[in-house]
Motif scaffolding. Structure first.
Motif, PDB file in Angstrom:
ATOM      1  N   GLU A  64     -57.962  52.823 -29.087  1.00  0.00           N
ATOM      2  CA  GLU A  64     -58.964  53.494 -28.254  1.00  0.00           C
ATOM      3  C   GLU A  64     -58.309  54.386 -27.206  1.00  0.00           C
ATOM      4  O   GLU A  64     -58.792  55.483 -26.922  1.00  0.00           O
ATOM      5  CB  GLU A  64     -59.844  52.439 -27.583  1.00  0.00           C
ATOM      6  N   TRP A  65     -57.228  53.916 -26.644  1.00  0.00           N
ATOM      7  CA  TRP A  65     -56.543  54.691 -25.600  1.00  0.00           C
ATOM      8  C   TRP A  65     -55.479  55.629 -26.159  1.00  0.00           C
ATOM      9  O   TRP A  65     -54.910  56.416 -25.394  1.00  0.00           O
ATOM     10  CB  TRP A  65     -55.893  53.741 -24.587  1.00  0.00           C
ATOM     11  N   ASN A  66     -55.170  55.527 -27.457  1.00  0.00           N
ATOM     12  CA  ASN A  66     -54.109  56.343 -28.072  1.00  0.00           C
ATOM     13  C   ASN A  66     -52.789  56.167 -27.316  1.00  0.00           C
ATOM     14  O   ASN A  66     -52.143  57.138 -26.912  1.00  0.00           O
ATOM     15  CB  ASN A  66     -54.507  57.825 -28.109  1.00  0.00           C
ATOM     16  N   ALA A  67     -52.423  54.895 -27.107  1.00  0.00           N
ATOM     17  CA  ALA A  67     -51.237  54.586 -26.310  1.00  0.00           C
ATOM     18  C   ALA A  67     -50.333  53.642 -27.076  1.00  0.00           C
ATOM     19  O   ALA A  67     -50.776  52.888 -27.955  1.00  0.00           O
ATOM     20  CB  ALA A  67     -51.638  53.961 -24.972  1.00  0.00           C
ATOM     21  N   VAL A  68     -49.046  53.698 -26.750  1.00  0.00           N
ATOM     22  CA  VAL A  68     -48.039  52.793 -27.285  1.00  0.00           C
ATOM     23  C   VAL A  68     -47.254  52.252 -26.101  1.00  0.00           C
ATOM     24  O   VAL A  68     -47.013  52.968 -25.120  1.00  0.00           O
ATOM     25  CB  VAL A  68     -47.117  53.519 -28.295  1.00  0.00           C
ATOM     26  N   LYS A  69     -46.847  50.969 -26.164  1.00  0.00           N
ATOM     27  CA  LYS A  69     -46.178  50.315 -25.045  1.00  0.00           C
ATOM     28  C   LYS A  69     -45.039  49.457 -25.565  1.00  0.00           C
ATOM     29  O   LYS A  69     -45.141  48.847 -26.631  1.00  0.00           O
ATOM     30  CB  LYS A  69     -47.177  49.445 -24.268  1.00  0.00           C
ATOM     31  N   PRO A 104     -44.854  57.387 -17.488  1.00  0.00           N
ATOM     32  CA  PRO A 104     -46.007  56.616 -17.930  1.00  0.00           C
ATOM     33  C   PRO A 104     -47.154  57.501 -18.392  1.00  0.00           C
ATOM     34  O   PRO A 104     -47.255  58.670 -17.996  1.00  0.00           O
ATOM     35  CB  PRO A 104     -46.395  55.831 -16.682  1.00  0.00           C
ATOM     36  N   PHE A 105     -48.030  56.904 -19.213  1.00  0.00           N
ATOM     37  CA  PHE A 105     -49.179  57.617 -19.761  1.00  0.00           C
ATOM     38  C   PHE A 105     -50.472  57.109 -19.130  1.00  0.00           C
ATOM     39  O   PHE A 105     -51.273  57.893 -18.632  1.00  0.00           O
ATOM     40  CB  PHE A 105     -49.204  57.460 -21.288  1.00  0.00           C
ATOM     41  N   LEU A 106     -50.704  55.805 -19.149  1.00  0.00           N
ATOM     42  CA  LEU A 106     -51.893  55.225 -18.543  1.00  0.00           C
ATOM     43  C   LEU A 106     -51.694  55.064 -17.037  1.00  0.00           C
ATOM     44  O   LEU A 106     -50.583  55.192 -16.522  1.00  0.00           O
ATOM     45  CB  LEU A 106     -52.204  53.870 -19.192  1.00  0.00           C
ATOM     46  N   THR A 107     -52.787  54.791 -16.349  1.00  0.00           N
ATOM     47  CA  THR A 107     -52.749  54.593 -14.899  1.00  0.00           C
ATOM     48  C   THR A 107     -52.937  53.117 -14.572  1.00  0.00           C
ATOM     49  O   THR A 107     -53.333  52.309 -15.422  1.00  0.00           O
ATOM     50  CB  THR A 107     -53.842  55.418 -14.206  1.00  0.00           C
ATOM     51  N   LYS A 108     -52.690  52.787 -13.319  1.00  0.00           N
ATOM     52  CA  LYS A 108     -52.804  51.398 -12.890  1.00  0.00           C
ATOM     53  C   LYS A 108     -54.242  50.910 -12.929  1.00  0.00           C
ATOM     54  O   LYS A 108     -54.495  49.717 -13.117  1.00  0.00           O
ATOM     55  CB  LYS A 108     -52.221  51.264 -11.480  1.00  0.00           C
ATOM     56  N   ASP A 109     -55.203  51.832 -12.748  1.00  0.00           N
ATOM     57  CA  ASP A 109     -56.606  51.427 -12.799  1.00  0.00           C
ATOM     58  C   ASP A 109     -57.009  50.996 -14.200  1.00  0.00           C
ATOM     59  O   ASP A 109     -57.827  50.087 -14.367  1.00  0.00           O
ATOM     60  CB  ASP A 109     -57.500  52.580 -12.334  1.00  0.00           C
ATOM     61  N   GLU A 134     -45.062  51.442 -18.514  1.00  0.00           N
ATOM     62  CA  GLU A 134     -44.271  51.400 -19.748  1.00  0.00           C
ATOM     63  C   GLU A 134     -45.050  51.931 -20.939  1.00  0.00           C
ATOM     64  O   GLU A 134     -44.704  51.662 -22.083  1.00  0.00           O
ATOM     65  CB  GLU A 134     -43.826  49.953 -20.010  1.00  0.00           C
ATOM     66  N   THR A 135     -46.120  52.686 -20.705  1.00  0.00           N
ATOM     67  CA  THR A 135     -46.974  53.198 -21.773  1.00  0.00           C
ATOM     68  C   THR A 135     -46.675  54.663 -22.042  1.00  0.00           C
ATOM     69  O   THR A 135     -46.281  55.412 -21.135  1.00  0.00           O
ATOM     70  CB  THR A 135     -48.450  53.039 -21.394  1.00  0.00           C
ATOM     71  N   CYS A 136     -46.898  55.071 -23.308  1.00  0.00           N
ATOM     72  CA  CYS A 136     -46.715  56.462 -23.734  1.00  0.00           C
ATOM     73  C   CYS A 136     -47.909  56.874 -24.584  1.00  0.00           C
ATOM     74  O   CYS A 136     -48.636  56.029 -25.127  1.00  0.00           O
ATOM     75  CB  CYS A 136     -45.419  56.635 -24.532  1.00  0.00           C
ATOM     76  N   THR A 165     -44.649  58.313 -31.474  1.00  0.00           N
ATOM     77  CA  THR A 165     -45.301  57.286 -32.269  1.00  0.00           C
ATOM     78  C   THR A 165     -44.638  55.934 -32.040  1.00  0.00           C
ATOM     79  O   THR A 165     -43.531  55.839 -31.485  1.00  0.00           O
ATOM     80  CB  THR A 165     -45.248  57.663 -33.754  1.00  0.00           C
ATOM     81  N   ALA A 166     -45.336  54.872 -32.502  1.00  0.00           N
ATOM     82  CA  ALA A 166     -44.782  53.525 -32.378  1.00  0.00           C
ATOM     83  C   ALA A 166     -43.512  53.378 -33.201  1.00  0.00           C
ATOM     84  O   ALA A 166     -42.575  52.671 -32.809  1.00  0.00           O
ATOM     85  CB  ALA A 166     -45.831  52.497 -32.797  1.00  0.00           C
TER      86      ALA A 166
END
Length: 757
Positions: free
Chosen positions: A367-372, A425-430, A438-440, A446-447
């Motif tokens: 949903e967030w299109n994120a990798v960590k 980082p990609f996502l925010t603390k909120d 540690e997100t991208c 890609t993962a």
């Protein structure tokens, strides 16, 4: 008849045209013959070719009569000869142009282009190549200039200007005390001269002398030395100042900007403070302030006292220092961290277990299109990986490591590569409170690419960490509970609950000084010296009060108050006595300092109980309770009519509020006085006074009309009824002549008229 007249007009027109044609033919024939042409055919017209013979050259040509009349040449052969002559003339002009250039010292490098075009030439005197115009060169020749080179002319002008200014410049230099030793060149060129003041040979500029500046470097240096000697502080004065600031000099005074070897009279340690810093900024001993460089041997002893053995020289208090912990782990510590209670990360009792097994994982969120990427023990219900899965993260790949330290090194190496490429980082603390840094974004990496980095860094990692034997130690066993409680009592706290087991956990305790119950941490009290918040606030207030008290007492006395108690704060009421009336009050220092407060008794804003009771009795109220203290406070009283009311002294003074149940309410006017005022205004009351000045009162006007009036309107001058206003007849007031009522001019309607009954 009409036809014959038309024919005659046509014939006349034709005759006129024929005559004009004959005249034109005769004119152009004479012009052709005058121009040297013999016509060989009849006249064709002014604008058509006319076959003729040119008598000058004998050629058969076809000139146009109109062109000949305009002055043009009709013979092509003669035109060719004319152009040939022009070319020959031009050829002769080029030779003359070259001769003109050579006469002014210019040698042509290109063929002659024309008098108005640039002509590339070389100066025979200086060798400069330029592009003058022949017209400009001929103007120079007419002006008598012997050189056509712009560079030579500029140099000649400069030479003439220097010759003209040389005498003036030499006089200026001699007037300033400089004797020229070489010819004058220009105002901005250094000029070798001898300075009469110092006798030295210096190179100065005439422009500097003209501006009033002394450019002699020898004299300037000597002047600087003299000024420095004048500003130099006396050694005895400097020594006295240093001793006054707590330093004992160990060597003579070296200067204001040079370190002065001294010994601190407080701690006894030696340092090299600057005299300028001590005098201008009030610098103190760096050892006492904690800002001086630390002794490496003392720092090593401090680390050993904390249980760590240094393995390399001391690098600095805030730099990583390789040491060995009591268990045998080689870790990098900072002295500042050890002082605040930090220790070996491998022996830590909280956070990730770096000496135990750990797992490195890569997870994705659709949903967030994120990798960590992250690490953790990943065991039990509270593992970090399970927490991420509850938030919608999916596990991509994971890898087990024998120690958490090895997993931590690989994770940090991967994050360094991602941050170097500005991918996280990609996502925010909120959005993600735990692990957001540690997100991208999967749109940029890609993962699979992140996992490739994990494998590469795993191969590069040395992996020299030895796993711990046995279970992880608990924090409760790292520090004795009784010892912790005793140390809290020594710091001024009485614990209310047993030791929580961790040094950074809040510990409910009561301050033994003020009794305040707080929740400090044992770590903050033990290492940071944290005290009670209430005591710190009170100490700060007492310090500010002690600093402000002298000024506050002066301000209060200047305003007419004599303080009767010590000063506390600017907003706290201060018990004082007025020096004017002698009464006591409690003004605040902030109000008095801002000029907005005086003695409330002197300004008639307050009264003592006796005066207040006297005012209430005079107004017709019997107090039922003692005076409340302020004029604006409610005061239970009994009216003369027997009604109990809750009024204020301020209301009684303003005369706006009283008893609402007796006739005296609404201004408290006596009925007899009210009737007299109505009769004086020209009205006869038909009923008793209603009780208030704003109530309607049925009366009869002097004109006989019944009207409804109010005592308030009559007092404002509205003394005429509706009938009197319509008739514009002044009513008979019944007042004696010369009285105020008889001389008053009615200006408004007093009430609503009624029909006589």
């Amino acid at each position: 008849m009409a036809r014959s007249s038309f024919r005659s007009s046509v014939s006349d027109h034709r005759d006129a045209v024929r005559l004009r044609s004959q005249a034109a033919e005769a004119k152009h024939t004479a012009a052709m013959q005058a121009a040297g042409y013999e016509p060989l055919e009849p006249y064709p017209g002014s604008g058509k070719p006319w076959r003729s013979r040119h008598l000058t050259c004998g050629s058969i040509v076809f000139p146009r009569p109109a062109y000949l009349s305009a002055g043009r040449v009709g013979c092509t052969e003669c035109a060719k000869e004319s152009r040939r002559a022009i070319f020959q003339e031009r050829a002769g002009g080029a030779e003359r142009a070259e001769a003109d250039l050579r006469s002014v010292g210019l040698e042509p490098l290109d063929p002659y282009p024309g008098s108005g075009k640039p002509w590339r030439c070389c100066c025979t005197a200086c060798g400069t190549v330029g592009t003058p115009r022949l017209s400009a060169v001929r103007n120079l020749i007419k002006a008598g200039v012997t050189s056509g080179c712009a560079t030579c002319n500029r140099r000649a002008r400069g030479r003439r200007q220097r010759e003209a200014n040389a005498e003036k410049a030499e006089a200026t230099m001699r007037g300033a005390g400089y004797e020229p030793l070489e010819p004058y060149l220009s105002a901005a060129t250094p000029w070798s001269c001898r300075h009469a003041a110092c006798g030295e040979v210096v190179r100065v500029k005439a422009s500097s002398i003209r501006s009033g500046y002394d450019p002699c470097p020898i004299c300037r240096a000597e002047g600087c030395k003299q000024r420095a000697a004048a500003r130099r502080t006396d050694a005895a004065e400097a020594t006295a100042l240093m001793r006054a600031h707590g330093f004992e000099p160990l060597e003579p005074y070296p200067g204001s900007s040079v370190g002065w070897h001294c010994r601190c009279t407080t701690c006894g340690k030696e340092s090299k403070p600057l005299y300028s810093g001590v005098k201008g900024r009030g610098h103190r001993c760096g050892h006492c302030a904690g800002s001086a460089p630390l002794d490496p041997s003392a720092c090593a002893a401090e680390m050993r006292a904390a249980g760590f053995e240094p393995l390399e020289p001391y690098p600095g208090s805030d730099k990583r220092w390789l040491c060995r912990c009591p268990i045998g782990h080689d870790v990098h510590l900072r002295l500042t961290g050890v002082r605040t209670g930090k220790g070996c990360r491998m022996c830590a009792t909280h956070g990730i277990d770096l000496a135990g097994p750990a797992k490195l994982y890569v997870i994705t969120h659709r949903e967030w299109n994120a990798v960590k990427v992250g690490i953790g023990a990943c065991t039990g219900y509270n593992s970090r990986l399970l927490q991420h899965e509850r938030q919608g993260w999916d596990l991509y790949r994971a890898r087990d490591y024998t120690t958490g330290a090895a997993a931590y090194d690989v994770e940090q190496a991967v994050l360094d590569r991602l941050r170097g490429a500005k991918l996280c980082p990609f996502l925010t603390k909120d959005v993600m409170p735990n692990g957001w840094s540690e997100t991208c974004s999967t749109d940029r990496v890609t993962a699979g690419e992140v996992w490739t980095m994990v494998e590469e860094e795993t191969r590069r990692s040395p992996g020299a960490y030895a796993p711990r034997a046995g279970t992880r130690a608990r924090a409760a066993f790292m520090f004795d509970a009784e010892a912790a409680a005793e140390e809290m009592r020594a710091r001024g706290y009485e614990p209310l609950v047993p030791y929580p087991g961790r040094t950074n956990a809040t510990w409910p305790s009561r301050c033994t000084t003020c009794g305040h119950v707080g929740r400090p941490t044992f770590n903050a009290v033990r290492n940071g010296g944290q005290g009670c918040r209430i005591c710190r606030t009170r100490a700060a207030q007492a310090k500010r009060a002690a600093a402000t008290a002298p000024k506050a007492v002066e301000v209060m006395r200047a305003a007419g108050f004599e303080p009767l108690e010590p000063y506390r704060t600017s907003q706290t009421p201060w018990h004082c006595r007025c020096t004017t009336c002698g009464r006591e009050s409690t003004p605040t220092y902030s109000n008095v300092n801002n000029g907005g407060s005086r003695c409330r008794f002197c300004s008639s804003k307050s009264s003592n109980p006796e005066q207040a009771e006297t005012e209430m009795l005079a107004a017709g109220f019997q107090p039922l309770e003692p005076y409340p203290g302020r004029a604006t406070d409610p005061w239970p009283c009994r009216c003369t009519c027997g009604n109990d009311v809750l009024t204020r002294l301020s209301f009684v003074r303003s005369g706006t509020t009283g008893c609402k149940k007796c006739p005296r309410a609404g201004g408290r006017t006596d009925p007899a006085k009210a009737a007299a005022e109505v009769r004086q205004a020209g009205f006869e009351p038909l009923e008793t006074y209603p009780g208030k000045t704003t109530d309607r009162w049925r009366c009869r006007c002097a004109c006989g009309t019944k009207a409804t009036v109010t005592l308030a309107n009559l007092r404002r001058g509205r003394t005429r009824c509706g009938t009197c206003s319509r008739d514009d007849t002044p009513p008979a007031t019944g007042a004696p002549p010369g009285s105020e009522a008889s001389t008053q001019t009615p200006t408004a309607i007093c009430g609503t008229p009624r029909q006589a009954s």
